[in-house]
Each structure stands twice: as structure tokens, then as C-alpha cells.
Design a protein around this motif. Structure first.
Motif, PDB file in Angstrom:
ATOM      1  N   HIS A  78     -13.353  34.446 -36.128  1.00 52.71           N
ATOM      2  CA  HIS A  78     -14.343  33.464 -35.712  1.00 52.71           C
ATOM      3  C   HIS A  78     -13.727  32.134 -36.071  1.00 52.71           C
ATOM      4  N   CYS A  79     -13.916  31.132 -35.238  1.00 55.66           N
ATOM      5  CA  CYS A  79     -13.341  29.821 -35.496  1.00 55.66           C
ATOM      6  C   CYS A  79     -14.244  28.724 -34.962  1.00 55.66           C
ATOM      7  N   THR A  80     -14.324  27.646 -35.734  1.00 56.40           N
ATOM      8  CA  THR A  80     -14.978  26.426 -35.277  1.00 56.40           C
ATOM      9  C   THR A  80     -13.990  25.291 -35.486  1.00 56.40           C
ATOM     10  N   GLY A  81     -13.752  24.508 -34.419  1.00 57.54           N
ATOM     11  CA  GLY A  81     -12.800  23.407 -34.475  1.00 57.54           C
ATOM     12  C   GLY A  81     -13.497  22.066 -34.484  1.00 57.54           C
ATOM     13  N   PHE A  82     -12.995  21.158 -35.323  1.00 54.18           N
ATOM     14  CA  PHE A  82     -13.541  19.814 -35.457  1.00 54.18           C
ATOM     15  C   PHE A  82     -12.450  18.783 -35.216  1.00 54.18           C
ATOM     16  N   GLY A  83     -12.822  17.655 -34.630  1.00 56.87           N
ATOM     17  CA  GLY A  83     -11.881  16.571 -34.393  1.00 56.87           C
ATOM     18  C   GLY A  83     -12.010  15.976 -33.004  1.00 56.87           C
ATOM     19  N   LYS A  84     -13.129  16.281 -32.336  1.00 50.54           N
ATOM     20  CA  LYS A  84     -13.355  15.727 -31.000  1.00 50.54           C
ATOM     21  C   LYS A  84     -13.368  14.203 -31.069  1.00 50.54           C
ATOM     22  N   HIS A  85     -12.596  13.577 -30.184  1.00 50.34           N
ATOM     23  CA  HIS A  85     -12.481  12.114 -30.131  1.00 50.34           C
ATOM     24  C   HIS A  85     -12.106  11.527 -31.501  1.00 50.34           C
ATOM     25  N   ARG A  86     -11.240  12.251 -32.222  1.00 51.52           N
ATOM     26  CA  ARG A  86     -10.706  11.846 -33.542  1.00 51.52           C
ATOM     27  C   ARG A  86     -11.754  11.810 -34.659  1.00 51.52           C
ATOM     28  N   ASP A  87     -12.917  12.383 -34.422  1.00 55.01           N
ATOM     29  CA  ASP A  87     -13.972  12.445 -35.439  1.00 55.01           C
ATOM     30  C   ASP A  87     -13.940  13.843 -36.051  1.00 55.01           C
ATOM     31  N   LEU A  88     -13.458  13.960 -37.289  1.00 53.11           N
ATOM     32  CA  LEU A  88     -13.298  15.269 -37.923  1.00 53.11           C
ATOM     33  C   LEU A  88     -14.624  15.929 -38.275  1.00 53.11           C
ATOM     34  N   ASN A  89     -15.728  15.260 -38.029  1.00 55.73           N
ATOM     35  CA  ASN A  89     -17.048  15.862 -38.214  1.00 55.73           C
ATOM     36  C   ASN A  89     -17.645  16.349 -36.897  1.00 55.73           C
ATOM     37  N   GLN A  90     -16.969  16.042 -35.791  1.00 60.15           N
ATOM     38  CA  GLN A  90     -17.505  16.406 -34.479  1.00 60.15           C
ATOM     39  C   GLN A  90     -16.827  17.675 -33.955  1.00 60.15           C
ATOM     40  N   LYS A  91     -17.637  18.698 -33.712  1.00 59.17           N
ATOM     41  CA  LYS A  91     -17.148  19.989 -33.226  1.00 59.17           C
ATOM     42  C   LYS A  91     -16.709  19.872 -31.773  1.00 59.17           C
ATOM     43  N   PHE A  92     -15.581  20.522 -31.447  1.00 57.35           N
ATOM     44  CA  PHE A  92     -15.152  20.568 -30.044  1.00 57.35           C
ATOM     45  C   PHE A  92     -15.230  21.974 -29.473  1.00 57.35           C
TER      46      PHE A  92
ATOM     47  N   PRO B 106      -4.437  12.774 -27.871  1.00 55.14           N
ATOM     48  CA  PRO B 106      -3.053  12.956 -28.322  1.00 55.14           C
ATOM     49  C   PRO B 106      -2.889  12.579 -29.796  1.00 55.14           C
ATOM     50  N   ASN B 107      -2.063  13.348 -30.481  1.00 56.08           N
ATOM     51  CA  ASN B 107      -1.724  13.093 -31.892  1.00 56.08           C
ATOM     52  C   ASN B 107      -2.937  13.053 -32.809  1.00 56.08           C
ATOM     53  N   SER B 108      -3.869  13.979 -32.592  1.00 55.29           N
ATOM     54  CA  SER B 108      -5.071  14.051 -33.422  1.00 55.29           C
ATOM     55  C   SER B 108      -4.922  15.065 -34.545  1.00 55.29           C
ATOM     56  N   GLU B 109      -5.431  14.701 -35.719  1.00 57.81           N
ATOM     57  CA  GLU B 109      -5.602  15.664 -36.792  1.00 57.81           C
ATOM     58  C   GLU B 109      -6.809  16.512 -36.415  1.00 57.81           C
ATOM     59  N   LEU B 110      -6.792  17.781 -36.807  1.00 59.18           N
ATOM     60  CA  LEU B 110      -7.914  18.678 -36.530  1.00 59.18           C
ATOM     61  C   LEU B 110      -8.250  19.489 -37.766  1.00 59.18           C
ATOM     62  N   VAL B 111      -9.499  19.933 -37.843  1.00 62.78           N
ATOM     63  CA  VAL B 111      -9.951  20.816 -38.909  1.00 62.78           C
ATOM     64  C   VAL B 111     -10.552  22.053 -38.254  1.00 62.78           C
ATOM     65  N   PHE B 112     -10.174  23.222 -38.765  1.00 62.74           N
ATOM     66  CA  PHE B 112     -10.701  24.487 -38.268  1.00 62.74           C
ATOM     67  C   PHE B 112     -11.301  25.275 -39.421  1.00 62.74           C
ATOM     68  N   GLU B 113     -12.472  25.845 -39.192  1.00 57.53           N
ATOM     69  CA  GLU B 113     -13.002  26.815 -40.140  1.00 57.53           C
ATOM     70  C   GLU B 113     -12.787  28.186 -39.508  1.00 57.53           C
ATOM     71  N   ILE B 114     -11.989  29.009 -40.185  1.00 57.88           N
ATOM     72  CA  ILE B 114     -11.575  30.294 -39.635  1.00 57.88           C
ATOM     73  C   ILE B 114     -12.047  31.422 -40.545  1.00 57.88           C
ATOM     74  N   GLU B 115     -12.609  32.473 -39.926  1.00 51.93           N
ATOM     75  CA  GLU B 115     -13.006  33.690 -40.634  1.00 51.93           C
ATOM     76  C   GLU B 115     -12.263  34.849 -40.020  1.00 51.93           C
ATOM     77  N   VAL B 116     -11.515  35.596 -40.817  1.00 54.08           N
ATOM     78  CA  VAL B 116     -10.774  36.755 -40.332  1.00 54.08           C
ATOM     79  C   VAL B 116     -11.732  37.947 -40.269  1.00 54.08           C
ATOM     80  N   LEU B 117     -11.943  38.446 -39.040  1.00 50.01           N
ATOM     81  CA  LEU B 117     -12.889  39.537 -38.812  1.00 50.01           C
ATOM     82  C   LEU B 117     -12.245  40.911 -38.832  1.00 50.01           C
ATOM     83  N   LYS B 118     -11.048  41.032 -38.188  1.00 56.20           N
ATOM     84  CA  LYS B 118     -10.370  42.334 -38.184  1.00 56.20           C
ATOM     85  C   LYS B 118      -8.908  42.191 -37.794  1.00 56.20           C
TER      86      LYS B 118
END
Length: 142
Positions: free
Chosen positions: A55-69, A128-140
Motif C-alpha cells: 500500500h502506498c500514499t505519495g505526497f508532493g503534488k505541486h511541490r507541497d509535501l503535505n499534498q497527496k498526489f 520536475p526535480n521535486s522531492e517526494l514523500v511516500f508512506e509505504i506498507e509492505v503487504l506481501k
């Protein structure tokens, strides 16, 4: 070009473990990612080429690391499966997930070159050239 992991031992069970690989600064001249473990897994890690479902949720839409994409938890989405360590996903995912155990949940903060780089991913609002944050959960693993 990765450095050895450093392990921050939590002072209490409520404080997350923090693992860093090639720490980077805001000027993004250094490559890498930072991994913060939010929940420990069972200790069993995948091997290169093994199929991993997350499962994954990615953040960094429009360079806002609090905004989910994007999120596999959004309506109509499903967990994401890929062969780890084979270059099928961005570098930050490949190098972090291969060191995650089953059931682990971690926050991965990627420098641009470990994310979508100079091209970005405009369809998701990743510039382009954006930092991103992902919350990842390994399921299987398969």
C-alpha cells in the motif's frame, strides 16, 4: 552511490526508528532518501526480483509535501505489486522497499533523482526535480 544505513534507536516504543541513506539537503545536490520506520515488520526482507505488494500514499503534488498526489487506498485503487530491485519503480522505492520487512510501514523522503527527476510526472502534479514523500506498507511477498 548509497551510504551505509545509520540506525536511530528510539528512546521509547512510541518513537519511530529512523534509517538514513545518503542524507540530502534542500539544494538537492546530493542524492538519496530518508526512511523513517513507523511500524516494525516481521524481520523477513525480500530478495532482488521478488514480487512485493504494497500500500502506498505519495505526497508532493505541486511541490507541497503535505499534498497527496496518489494512494492505493483511494476509492477504485488497489495495492501495487512490482519486482523489487529490478528498476521497475523509482529508485527511492527500489532501494527502500528491498530493505523493508513484511508488515513494515515506513515514510520514505526522496530527493528528486530518487523520485521522478528532471521529467517529473505532470499527470499527477509532480513538477520536475521535486522531492517526494511516500508512506509505504509492505503487504506481501511472492
Amino acid at each position: 552511490k548509497t551510504a551505509a544505513c545509520t540506525n536511530h534507536k528510539p528512546r521509547s516504543s512510541r518513537e519511530p526508528h529512523i534509517y538514513q541513506v545518503q542524507t540530502y539537503t534542500k539544494d538537492t545536490s546530493t542524492m538519496g532518501f530518508t526512511k523513517t520506520v513507523l511500524r516494525e515488520g516481521n524481520g523477513v526482507k525480500p530478495t532482488p526480483g521478488q514480487s512485493v505488494t504494497v500500500h502506498c500514499t505519495g505526497f508532493g503534488k505541486h511541490r507541497d509535501l503535505n499534498q497527496k498526489f496518489w494512494s492505493t487506498k483511494d476509492p477504485g485503487q488497489e495495492p501495487f505489486t512490482f519486482s523489487v530491485g529490478m528498476g521497475q519503480v523509482i529508485k527511492g522505492w527500489d532501494q527502500s522497499v528491498i530493505n523493508m520487512s513484511l508488515g513494515e510501514v515506513a515514510r520514505i523522503h526522496c530527493s528528486p533523482d530518487y523520485a521522478y527527476g528532471a521529467g517529473g510526472f505532470q499527470a499527477w502534479g509532480i513538477e520536475p526535480n521535486s522531492e517526494l514523500v511516500f508512506e509505504i506498507e509492505v503487504l506481501k511477498y511472492a
